[in-house]
Scaffold this motif. Structure first.
Motif, PDB file in Angstrom:
ATOM      1  N   PRO A  85      -1.003  -3.423  -5.379  1.00 37.88           N
ATOM      2  CA  PRO A  85       0.720  -3.387  -5.236  1.00 37.88           C
ATOM      3  C   PRO A  85       1.527  -2.472  -5.871  1.00 37.88           C
ATOM      4  O   PRO A  85       2.343  -1.997  -5.086  1.00 37.88           O
ATOM      5  CB  PRO A  85       1.029  -4.903  -5.820  1.00 37.88           C
ATOM      6  N   GLU A  86       1.022  -2.008  -6.832  1.00 39.51           N
ATOM      7  CA  GLU A  86       1.595  -0.788  -7.421  1.00 39.51           C
ATOM      8  C   GLU A  86       1.637   0.418  -6.506  1.00 39.51           C
ATOM      9  O   GLU A  86       2.532   1.281  -6.313  1.00 39.51           O
ATOM     10  CB  GLU A  86       0.958  -0.489  -8.646  1.00 39.51           C
ATOM     11  N   LEU A  87       0.376   0.542  -5.868  1.00 40.49           N
ATOM     12  CA  LEU A  87       0.239   1.765  -5.008  1.00 40.49           C
ATOM     13  C   LEU A  87       1.135   1.407  -3.773  1.00 40.49           C
ATOM     14  O   LEU A  87       1.771   2.584  -3.182  1.00 40.49           O
ATOM     15  CB  LEU A  87      -1.274   1.829  -4.639  1.00 40.49           C
ATOM     16  N   VAL A  88       1.281   0.363  -3.126  1.00 41.86           N
ATOM     17  CA  VAL A  88       1.980   0.058  -1.914  1.00 41.86           C
ATOM     18  C   VAL A  88       3.399   0.403  -2.413  1.00 41.86           C
ATOM     19  O   VAL A  88       4.130   1.033  -1.588  1.00 41.86           O
ATOM     20  CB  VAL A  88       1.751  -1.296  -1.531  1.00 41.86           C
ATOM     21  N   THR A  89       3.930  -0.159  -3.571  1.00 47.12           N
ATOM     22  CA  THR A  89       5.231   0.268  -4.135  1.00 47.12           C
ATOM     23  C   THR A  89       5.554   1.713  -4.079  1.00 47.12           C
ATOM     24  O   THR A  89       6.659   2.144  -3.725  1.00 47.12           O
ATOM     25  CB  THR A  89       5.533  -0.314  -5.410  1.00 47.12           C
ATOM     26  N   ARG A 102       7.048  -1.840   9.566  1.00 49.76           N
ATOM     27  CA  ARG A 102       7.950  -2.906   8.976  1.00 49.76           C
ATOM     28  C   ARG A 102       9.298  -2.404   8.408  1.00 49.76           C
ATOM     29  O   ARG A 102      10.243  -3.055   8.411  1.00 49.76           O
ATOM     30  CB  ARG A 102       7.094  -3.611   8.158  1.00 49.76           C
ATOM     31  N   GLN A 103       9.098  -1.245   7.862  1.00 52.20           N
ATOM     32  CA  GLN A 103      10.385  -0.671   7.277  1.00 52.20           C
ATOM     33  C   GLN A 103      11.405  -0.305   8.415  1.00 52.20           C
ATOM     34  O   GLN A 103      12.644  -0.644   8.442  1.00 52.20           O
ATOM     35  CB  GLN A 103      10.015   0.564   6.816  1.00 52.20           C
ATOM     36  N   LEU A 104      10.641   0.180   9.688  1.00 53.24           N
ATOM     37  CA  LEU A 104      11.726   0.319  10.756  1.00 53.24           C
ATOM     38  C   LEU A 104      12.223  -1.135  11.391  1.00 53.24           C
ATOM     39  O   LEU A 104      13.553  -1.090  11.914  1.00 53.24           O
ATOM     40  CB  LEU A 104      10.783   0.990  11.824  1.00 53.24           C
ATOM     41  N   ASP A 105      11.445  -2.105  11.207  1.00 48.34           N
ATOM     42  CA  ASP A 105      12.251  -3.316  11.746  1.00 48.34           C
ATOM     43  C   ASP A 105      13.250  -3.824  10.993  1.00 48.34           C
ATOM     44  O   ASP A 105      14.196  -4.132  11.497  1.00 48.34           O
ATOM     45  CB  ASP A 105      11.002  -4.601  11.827  1.00 48.34           C
ATOM     46  N   VAL A 138      -4.064   5.628   1.824  1.00 44.92           N
ATOM     47  CA  VAL A 138      -2.685   5.923   2.039  1.00 44.92           C
ATOM     48  C   VAL A 138      -2.203   5.820   3.476  1.00 44.92           C
ATOM     49  O   VAL A 138      -1.244   5.292   3.612  1.00 44.92           O
ATOM     50  CB  VAL A 138      -2.402   7.290   1.473  1.00 44.92           C
ATOM     51  N   ARG A 139      -3.161   6.394   4.128  1.00 47.84           N
ATOM     52  CA  ARG A 139      -2.944   6.405   5.721  1.00 47.84           C
ATOM     53  C   ARG A 139      -2.639   4.683   6.088  1.00 47.84           C
ATOM     54  O   ARG A 139      -1.858   4.709   7.056  1.00 47.84           O
ATOM     55  CB  ARG A 139      -3.814   7.190   6.608  1.00 47.84           C
ATOM     56  N   ARG A 140      -3.644   4.167   5.869  1.00 49.90           N
ATOM     57  CA  ARG A 140      -3.540   2.522   6.192  1.00 49.90           C
ATOM     58  C   ARG A 140      -2.343   1.976   5.783  1.00 49.90           C
ATOM     59  O   ARG A 140      -1.492   1.258   6.325  1.00 49.90           O
ATOM     60  CB  ARG A 140      -4.774   1.863   5.759  1.00 49.90           C
ATOM     61  N   VAL A 141      -1.789   2.428   4.405  1.00 50.14           N
ATOM     62  CA  VAL A 141      -0.578   1.873   3.820  1.00 50.14           C
ATOM     63  C   VAL A 141       0.679   2.146   4.699  1.00 50.14           C
ATOM     64  O   VAL A 141       1.460   1.438   4.927  1.00 50.14           O
ATOM     65  CB  VAL A 141      -0.343   2.260   2.517  1.00 50.14           C
ATOM     66  N   LEU A 142       0.629   3.386   4.871  1.00 53.39           N
ATOM     67  CA  LEU A 142       1.692   3.892   6.022  1.00 53.39           C
ATOM     68  C   LEU A 142       1.774   3.275   7.303  1.00 53.39           C
ATOM     69  O   LEU A 142       2.744   2.905   7.882  1.00 53.39           O
ATOM     70  CB  LEU A 142       1.505   5.433   6.363  1.00 53.39           C
ATOM     71  N   ALA A 143       0.555   3.161   7.855  1.00 58.37           N
ATOM     72  CA  ALA A 143       0.432   2.659   9.298  1.00 58.37           C
ATOM     73  C   ALA A 143       0.977   1.167   9.200  1.00 58.37           C
ATOM     74  O   ALA A 143       1.479   0.724  10.265  1.00 58.37           O
ATOM     75  CB  ALA A 143      -0.863   2.714   9.820  1.00 58.37           C
ATOM     76  N   ALA A 144       0.484   0.391   8.227  1.00 62.36           N
ATOM     77  CA  ALA A 144       1.260  -0.918   8.041  1.00 62.36           C
ATOM     78  C   ALA A 144       2.411  -1.091   7.718  1.00 62.36           C
ATOM     79  O   ALA A 144       3.099  -1.997   8.187  1.00 62.36           O
ATOM     80  CB  ALA A 144       0.113  -1.563   7.100  1.00 62.36           C
ATOM     81  N   GLY A 145       2.984  -0.229   6.727  1.00 63.61           N
ATOM     82  CA  GLY A 145       4.320  -0.426   6.040  1.00 63.61           C
ATOM     83  C   GLY A 145       5.634   0.173   6.857  1.00 63.61           C
ATOM     84  O   GLY A 145       6.625  -0.380   7.007  1.00 63.61           O
ATOM     85  N   ALA A 162      11.105  -7.411   0.239  1.00 61.38           N
ATOM     86  CA  ALA A 162       9.930  -8.226  -0.575  1.00 61.38           C
ATOM     87  C   ALA A 162       8.892  -8.257   0.685  1.00 61.38           C
ATOM     88  O   ALA A 162       7.565  -8.212   0.240  1.00 61.38           O
ATOM     89  CB  ALA A 162      10.446  -9.316  -1.241  1.00 61.38           C
ATOM     90  N   ALA A 163       9.224  -8.765   1.678  1.00 67.07           N
ATOM     91  CA  ALA A 163       8.246  -9.265   2.701  1.00 67.07           C
ATOM     92  C   ALA A 163       7.459  -7.967   3.191  1.00 67.07           C
ATOM     93  O   ALA A 163       6.244  -8.059   3.431  1.00 67.07           O
ATOM     94  CB  ALA A 163       9.027  -9.968   4.044  1.00 67.07           C
ATOM     95  N   VAL A 164       8.295  -6.876   3.395  1.00 69.07           N
ATOM     96  CA  VAL A 164       7.722  -5.504   3.922  1.00 69.07           C
ATOM     97  C   VAL A 164       6.558  -5.311   2.928  1.00 69.07           C
ATOM     98  O   VAL A 164       5.425  -5.072   3.175  1.00 69.07           O
ATOM     99  CB  VAL A 164       8.521  -4.452   3.922  1.00 69.07           C
ATOM    100  N   HIS A 165       6.969  -5.135   1.850  1.00 65.13           N
ATOM    101  CA  HIS A 165       5.717  -5.160   0.556  1.00 65.13           C
ATOM    102  C   HIS A 165       4.455  -6.035   0.410  1.00 65.13           C
ATOM    103  O   HIS A 165       3.514  -5.605   0.361  1.00 65.13           O
ATOM    104  CB  HIS A 165       6.417  -4.931  -0.956  1.00 65.13           C
ATOM    105  N   ARG A 166       4.903  -7.275   0.240  1.00 61.66           N
ATOM    106  CA  ARG A 166       3.890  -8.312   0.562  1.00 61.66           C
ATOM    107  C   ARG A 166       3.033  -8.345   1.675  1.00 61.66           C
ATOM    108  O   ARG A 166       1.606  -8.289   1.501  1.00 61.66           O
ATOM    109  CB  ARG A 166       4.727  -9.771   0.373  1.00 61.66           C
ATOM    110  N   GLN A 167       3.765  -8.039   2.864  1.00 65.31           N
ATOM    111  CA  GLN A 167       2.658  -8.079   4.003  1.00 65.31           C
ATOM    112  C   GLN A 167       1.910  -6.713   4.147  1.00 65.31           C
ATOM    113  O   GLN A 167       0.628  -6.975   4.605  1.00 65.31           O
ATOM    114  CB  GLN A 167       3.619  -8.120   5.273  1.00 65.31           C
TER     115      GLN A 167
END
Length: 547
Positions: free
Chosen positions: A113-117, A38-41, A28-35, A99-104
């Motif tokens: 993908p379900e967890l990232v969503t 991108r949400q901020l951008d 979960v920490r890695r998903v937050l650090a990566a996602g 969609a790009a935020v999720h995919r990347q």
């Protein structure tokens, strides 16, 4: 520093988020650090436009000031409300980049993908709330968010995938200095030795203890009001549509069951709709049209003389033919038995005028497009407005109200078409008829009267109608509605089989209802049920494609 304020906020909540989604904390920490970067951008891009900035700040100002991630999750229904809010806010706030935020993020972390969503949906409202606490406002939004572009957030114990995700958005040489230097008050980063397997517990996870620290009073509210406001924001904004705002009801189980204040119907106000007030008409018989209470007898007078009579039909419309009027200014008065049922129409009879005072029963030229009703600049009563015209048989016409799509209508075999606009807002409205390719065929401007105030003697008993049909393509924002009976209707919004929101809509004083939506592009499904009967079979289900 801003990035430290955001990073420490989420770092403290990693374990709580992991419990909610049933996954390992390191993942979960890695998903937050990566996602999150991108949400901020994506939010920074939205903040450069006036509309995107308005939506962003509406969300920031509506959300409670969460003291911590764990406190937000421990609210009554907290996790469910957060996730739903994130799903609803993602399309309008992240736009085409969602969609790009999720995919990347999936690519960088290797997470399902379900967890990232789920993690990103939970994180978005938390991120918006925290930014509001750190100083984001209407004046500084573009610069504030622009300064965060390319900056990774400071979360301790980052794994390789998270670092890779942050590197993907790191600034080029010469950019602003990195704001994420280690905080001496945080534990040193430890190497990550965990796998990326999503752990789904077989036993229910006990809830975390309720956190009583960091309690904030600024903008603190019960969950349902802000969840409702988020829903309205995402689906087009209550300020664009519903009137009065005090009639909004919350999507809670008890909605629609309170019979203390029954919704009652109102008779449509007496009014002329054709020809337009002040129009110059040619001598000869004049056809006049209008609206009024269904079943009412209408007397049309010129001076002291009754010149025509009509009966209002079940749809609230009436029509009468007035015999020859003398040249010059003329005033026609429509009257019902109700002392308040009175309307005036001023016209000028002039032999040099074109024959526009009589609405053609059939097209003057077969296949020629026209809008025959209402007349240009007509004043129309509150409630549904019927547009009529002519065109090429079988032609599909798209109807727009300002920038809002209302759906489409097909010209009949007789070359005529009509479209009932559901409960437009009071004031000036312009309706545009276009081809599916976007070519404008014609426009008509009208002024809609305000709704009458006060209770009515009878309940709404109109047959349910829906202004849009299944399978249509629409441009967002779009609006649909109709008339009906009882208290009102509940609209459930779905993407595929997954419900993403619900809106309860009380009937207005004309027994009308209207719903505006902005769900983002793609396939979307709406189910309409009687208000207060959430488990009933839908009265109507429509599947739309949003362009």
């Amino acid at each position: 520093m801003v990035t430290e304020g955001l990073g420490t906020f989420f770092e403290a909540g990693v374990s709580a988020l992991a419990r909610v989604v049933g996954a390992d904390s390191a993942l979960v920490r890695r998903v937050l650090a990566a996602g999150l970067p991108r949400q901020l951008d994506a939010l920074a891009d939205q903040a450069t436009g006036a509309e995107g900035r308005a939506h962003l700040l509406e969300a920031v100002n509506t959300l409670p000031a969460f003291g911590s991630v764990e406190a937000a999750l421990n609210e009554s229904g907290g996790a469910q409300n957060l996730e739903q809010a994130g799903e609803l806010l993602t399309p309008p706030l992240l736009g085409e980049q969602a969609a790009a935020v999720h995919r990347q993020t999936v690519q960088d972390t290797g997470a399902a993908p379900e967890l990232v969503t789920r993690v990103l949906a939970l994180a978005l409202p938390l991120l918006l709330s925290r930014m509001g606490q750190l100083g984001l406002n209407a004046q500084n939004a573009p610069e504030w968010l622009g300064g965060l572009r390319g900056q990774p957030l400071l979360l301790s114990s980052l794994g390789a995938a998270a670092v890779a995700g942050a590197t993907a958005v790191s600034p080029p040489p010469g950019a602003a200095p990195n704001l994420t230097a280690p905080d001496p008050h945080l534990p040193a980063a430890q190497p990550d030795t965990t796998t990326t397997t999503v752990i789904r517990p077989t036993e229910p996870v006990p809830p975390a203890p309720v956190v009583t620290t960091h309690q904030r009073t600024r903008r603190r509210r019960p969950w349902w009001p802000w969840a409702l406001l988020l829903l309205l924001l995402t689906l087009g904004g209550c300020w664009l549509l519903q009137r009065p705002s005090g009639q909004e009801t919350a999507p809670a189980p008890s909605v629609g069951t309170d019979s203390a204040s029954p919704v009652t119907g109102a008779a449509t106000a007496l009014a002329f709709t054709f020809p337009a007030a002040g129009e110059t008409v040619a001598p000869g018989p004049l056809t006049v049209r209008g609206t009024g209470p269904a079943g009412a007898q209408v007397s049309v007078r010129s001076g002291e003389q009754e010149v025509a009579t009509a009966t209002v039909n079940a749809e609230g419309g009436w029509e009468a033919e007035v015999p020859d009027l003398a040249a010059g200014p003329q005033t026609l008065v429509a009257q019902t038995a109700d002392p308040e049922g009175r309307a005036e129409l001023n016209v000028t009879v002039d032999e040099a005028a074109p024959v526009t005072g009589e609405a053609p029963a059939e097209p003057v030229t077969p296949g020629q497009f026209s809008i025959t009703e209402p007349a240009a600049n007509a004043s129309v009563p509150a409630g549904a407005v019927t547009l009529r015209g002519t065109g090429q048989a079988g032609q599909t016409l798209e109807v727009r109200e300002g920038d809002t799509s209302l759906g489409s209508v097909q010209v009949g075999d007789d070359g005529a078409w009509s479209f009932v606009v559901p409960s437009p807002a009071a004031g000036a409205q312009t309706y545009t008829i276009q081809t599916p390719a976007g070519e404008t065929l014609g426009t008509v401007a009208v002024t809609v009267a305000a709704l009458a105030t006060g209770a009515r003697e009878q309940r709404c008993t109109e047959t349910f109608t829906l202004s849009i049909s299944d399978g249509q393509q629409v441009r967002e924002p779009f609006r649909f509605g109709g008339v009906g009976e009882g208290q009102g209707y509940s609209v459930t919004v779905r993407r595929g089989d997954r419900p993403i929101g619900r809106k309860n809509i009380p009937l207005d004083a004309t027994c009308g209802w209207s719903y505006q939506s902005r769900p983002g592009p793609g396939a979307i499904t709406y189910e309409v049920r009687p208000l207060g009967l959430p488990d009933a079979e839908p009265l109507r289900t429509i599947n739309l494609t949003v362009r």
